[in-house]
Design a protein around this motif. Structure first.
Motif, PDB file in Angstrom:
ATOM      1  N   ASP A  96       0.838  -1.204   0.000  1.00  0.00           N
ATOM      2  CA  ASP A  96       0.000   0.000   0.000  1.00  0.00           C
ATOM      3  C   ASP A  96       0.869   1.249   0.000  1.00  0.00           C
ATOM      4  OD1 ASP A  96      -2.203  -1.604   0.080  1.00  0.00           O
ATOM      5  OD2 ASP A  96      -2.877  -0.993   2.082  1.00  0.00           O
ATOM      6  N   ASP A  98       0.192   3.944   1.718  1.00  0.00           N
ATOM      7  CA  ASP A  98      -0.047   4.801   2.884  1.00  0.00           C
ATOM      8  C   ASP A  98       0.782   4.443   4.123  1.00  0.00           C
ATOM      9  OD1 ASP A  98      -1.208   2.433   3.515  1.00  0.00           O
ATOM     10  OD2 ASP A  98      -3.259   3.205   3.712  1.00  0.00           O
ATOM     11  N   SER A 100       0.885   1.692   5.683  1.00  0.00           N
ATOM     12  CA  SER A 100       0.290   0.669   6.551  1.00  0.00           C
ATOM     13  C   SER A 100       1.175  -0.580   6.548  1.00  0.00           C
ATOM     14  CB  SER A 100      -1.099   0.294   6.050  1.00  0.00           C
ATOM     15  OG  SER A 100      -2.002   1.321   6.329  1.00  0.00           O
ATOM     16  N   PHE A 203       0.178  -3.911  11.088  1.00  0.00           N
ATOM     17  CA  PHE A 203      -0.497  -2.992  10.181  1.00  0.00           C
ATOM     18  C   PHE A 203      -0.701  -1.663  10.901  1.00  0.00           C
ATOM     19  CE2 PHE A 203      -4.121  -1.056   8.148  1.00  0.00           C
ATOM     20  CZ  PHE A 203      -4.068  -1.451   6.818  1.00  0.00           C
ATOM     21  N   ARG A 206      -2.972   4.509   8.291  1.00  0.00           N
ATOM     22  CA  ARG A 206      -2.344   5.263   7.203  1.00  0.00           C
ATOM     23  C   ARG A 206      -1.762   6.577   7.717  1.00  0.00           C
ATOM     24  NH1 ARG A 206      -4.186   6.946   2.690  1.00  0.00           N
ATOM     25  NH2 ARG A 206      -5.234   5.046   2.013  1.00  0.00           N
TER      26      ARG A 206
HETATM   27 MG   LIG Z   1      -4.634   1.855   4.051  1.00  0.00          MG
END
Ligand SMILES: [Mg+2]
Ligand SMILES: Nc1nc2c(ncn2[C@@H]2O[C@H](COP(=O)(O)OP(=O)(O)O)[C@@H](O)[C@H]2O)c(=O)[nH]1
Length: 371
Positions: A96, A98, A100, A203, A206
């Motif tokens: 991703d 962002d 994460s 995780f 973001r």
């Molecule tokens: Mg995300």
């Protein structure tokens, strides 16, 4: 032309203007540090924010950065699959934009692939993994999606992770029909793979911007699971099919054992002149041997990975597990009938079912444990 890269890092983006430069630079640094010849492929769905100019600027600086701007059929899965078709390396990794997913782990994914894995998954749900700062509702949705996915792929703790790597051969030629968010499920359901490994990761929320997850996504996912299920049944290949084939085989073998048990009990008592409780001990033992034989030959027989233990060991374990299964059956029969006021034949059905689940799972994971 330059030699092809070792790894293509695919970054799907939609409105990641605030993150994209930082993530590209972070991935770049990790690749450089690990000495990986990588390309970075950003697949964007015509973001109206600053994502596209930001990547264009980096393309001019870094020769290994590429941008694809999609203009039709927008979607995360579709973008990732388009990335697969444009990637130049023999290994693809999806991450991703962002933050994460921690880019630091990228070299470990590649190591696992080089070590023989076909698919490597960053898992939030195995020991060492986790999720930071998610609202409760989001945790519930994700757990539901994960549980559903595990019905198809019980060995995988996080079959819906967005952070994963695959060998090119897994996805090239696979009839992927990407839709929605969970592209990994599609890869696992229709790709050609045998060995999957997982790496734990945490995780993180973001860094900037907002999530694009919508209710529609959940419906898309349910449809996708059904489609993969249907695919497994109609094509009779792939890991989801193998899993179901084993479970059904195990059930059929179990039913054959009932016939052996009943038949022998009758024969020995009626014609052998043996007291029925003594006949029963023999009948039970022979039915366990019958079940062991067929499960060993048939249910788990086609997969050499299931033969990590010696035959005497498998034989002994199967006995122990069977006794446990019988105990569970009896216990449920007793509790439901006595305290649940349920008709004893119905209680027994529940007991048989629970015993079956126990027997299958424990035998699959311990007796015929894979490597
Ligand atoms: Mg995300
Ligand atoms: N190309 C493309 N990327 C998307 C789309 N939706 C989300 N993404 C990207 O996929 C990644 C995960 O999306 P995100 O909204 O953070 O989902 P969440 O982490 O599950 O909340 C991010 O890099 C997004 O920019 C889409 O429709 N198309």
């Amino acid at each position: 032309m330059d030699p092809p890269p070792d790894l293509t890092v695919i970054i799907p983006t939609y409105k990641e203007g605030e993150n994209i430069e930082a993530i590209i630079r972070a991935v770049q640094a990790v690749l450089a540090k690990a000495g990986i010849r990588g390309e970075i492929l950003v697949v964007d769905d015509s973001s109206p924010d600053g994502t596209i100019p930001a990547v264009r600027a980096l393309e001019a600086v870094f020769p290994n950065v590429r941008l694809v701007v999609r203009t039709s059929d927008p979607g995360l899965s579709q973008s990732v699959v388009e990335g697969f078709s444009l990637a130049r390396a023999p290994v693809f990794l999806v991450i991703d934009a962002d933050f994460s997913h921690p880019p630091d782990l990228i070299p470990r994914f590649l190591d696992e692939i080089r070590d023989g894995a076909d698919v490597v998954i960053g898992s939030r749900y195995m020991k060492g993994g986790g999720i930071e700062e998610w609202p409760f509702s989001r945790c519930i949705i994700s757990s539901g999606a994960t549980l559903l996915g595990r019905i198809l792929f019980p060995d995988i703790t996080d079959p819906v992770s967005g952070f994963f790597a695959v060998k090119k051969e897994v996805v090239t030629g696979a009839p992927l029909t990407p839709r929605g968010y969970k592209v990994l499920m599609e890869v696992l359901g229709k790709g050609r793979w045998k060995h999957a490994r997982e790496i734990p990761f945490v995780f993180r929320e973001r860094r900037a911007g907002s999530s694009k997850l919508r209710t529609r996504t959940i419906l898309d996912y349910l449809r996708q699971v059904l489609e993969i299920f249907h695919y497994a049944l109609s094509h009779r290949e792939g890991e989801a099919w193998e899993e179901w084939r084993k479970m059904v085989s195990f059930g059929i073998v179990g039913i054959s054992g009932i016939f052996v048990n009943m038949g022998l009990l009758w024969l020995l008592t009626r014609y052998g002149g043996i007291y029925y409780l003594a006949s029963s001990i023999i009948a039970i033992e022979v039915s366990i041997i019958n079940n062991f034989f067929w499960n060993d030959r048939w249910t788990f027989g086609s997969d050499p990975d299931h033969r990590r233990r010696s035959t005497p060991e498998r034989f002994a374990l199967f006995h122990v597990v069977s006794v446990g299964g019988a105990a569970i059956n009896w216990l449920i029969l007793f509790v439901l009938t006595e305290f649940g006021d349920i008709y004893y034949l119905l209680s027994n059905l529940a007991g048989i079912l629970a015993g079956f689940v126990w027997n299958y799972l424990v035998n699959r994971n311990i007796t015929w444990r894979r490597g």
